[in-house]
Scaffold this active site. Sequence first.
Site, PDB file in Angstrom:
ATOM      1  N   VAL A 234       0.841  -1.195   0.000  1.00 44.06           N
ATOM      2  CA  VAL A 234       0.000   0.000   0.000  1.00 44.06           C
ATOM      3  C   VAL A 234       0.878   1.247   0.000  1.00 44.06           C
ATOM      4  O   VAL A 234       1.734   1.422   0.874  1.00 44.06           O
ATOM      5  CB  VAL A 234      -0.935   0.014   1.221  1.00 44.06           C
ATOM      6  CG1 VAL A 234      -1.813   1.264   1.196  1.00 44.06           C
ATOM      7  CG2 VAL A 234      -1.789  -1.243   1.259  1.00 44.06           C
ATOM      8  N   LYS A 235       0.656   2.085  -0.976  1.00 47.98           N
ATOM      9  CA  LYS A 235       1.440   3.309  -1.109  1.00 47.98           C
ATOM     10  C   LYS A 235       0.699   4.444  -0.393  1.00 47.98           C
ATOM     11  O   LYS A 235      -0.482   4.695  -0.645  1.00 47.98           O
ATOM     12  CB  LYS A 235       1.606   3.633  -2.596  1.00 47.98           C
ATOM     13  CG  LYS A 235       2.871   4.378  -2.954  1.00 47.98           C
ATOM     14  CD  LYS A 235       3.022   4.419  -4.472  1.00 47.98           C
ATOM     15  CE  LYS A 235       4.303   5.103  -4.885  1.00 47.98           C
ATOM     16  NZ  LYS A 235       4.388   5.221  -6.355  1.00 47.98           N
ATOM     17  N   VAL A 236       1.411   5.128   0.513  1.00 52.91           N
ATOM     18  CA  VAL A 236       0.807   6.160   1.349  1.00 52.91           C
ATOM     19  C   VAL A 236       1.680   7.407   1.316  1.00 52.91           C
ATOM     20  O   VAL A 236       2.904   7.309   1.492  1.00 52.91           O
ATOM     21  CB  VAL A 236       0.672   5.666   2.811  1.00 52.91           C
ATOM     22  CG1 VAL A 236       0.125   6.761   3.709  1.00 52.91           C
ATOM     23  CG2 VAL A 236      -0.219   4.422   2.878  1.00 52.91           C
TER      24      VAL A 236
END
Length: 226
Positions: A87-89
């Site tokens: 997951v890219k945050v």
Amino acid sequence: MKFFLDTADLSEIEEAASWGALAGVTTNPTLYARTGGSLEDFEDHIQRICKIVGPDCPVSAESVAMDRDQIVEDGRRLAALAENVVVKVPTMVEGLAATRTLADEGIRVNMTLCFTVPQAMLAARAGARYISPFIGRFDDISEDGIERVADIVEAVGNYDFAESTVGGEQLEVIAASIRSADHVTKCALMGADIATVPFGVMKKMVKHPLTDAGIASFMKDWEKVK
């Protein structure tokens, strides 16, 4: 140094994967928009990327939420798409809080849009599995992107963040926003763990005029033998 492909284009991913040197894929909303895909097809598209590269290659899919609870919700949904989804945050207060929650749940996070050593250290302590500092965007504002990323690589390398990451995995720095093969060279020399590159740059990495000249010479001489 490992190579990730920075794209959402399935044909580019298939071609790069066939070379045998691809270790992962990073995507973002801009890259997905370039494919012409719709919101309804986004999750299916991520699953198709994961299937192309296989379970051992991480695929970063980005949350576009701004609130920590919504980022966590996005992260859970994205992580459920395939075992290799990361997951890219974005690096921000809400992103840090969400990263800690996701990491505690065993979900790997790639903290993106990281530009400073303090941001990187906070992301590492929050449990990020990957940190993505951007080179080209520094260059766009007339700052030395390579130098800034080298600072982050050095600082992160001073400490062991295994206690913060999912499963005690080693934190890795992904050099992002790479614009040239020379950027790749400098990232390798500084010790960046990963370079995520556009397909156009990856193709240029293979090329050199002396290689081309040598191949042409060998083929010309072979024709004489035939």
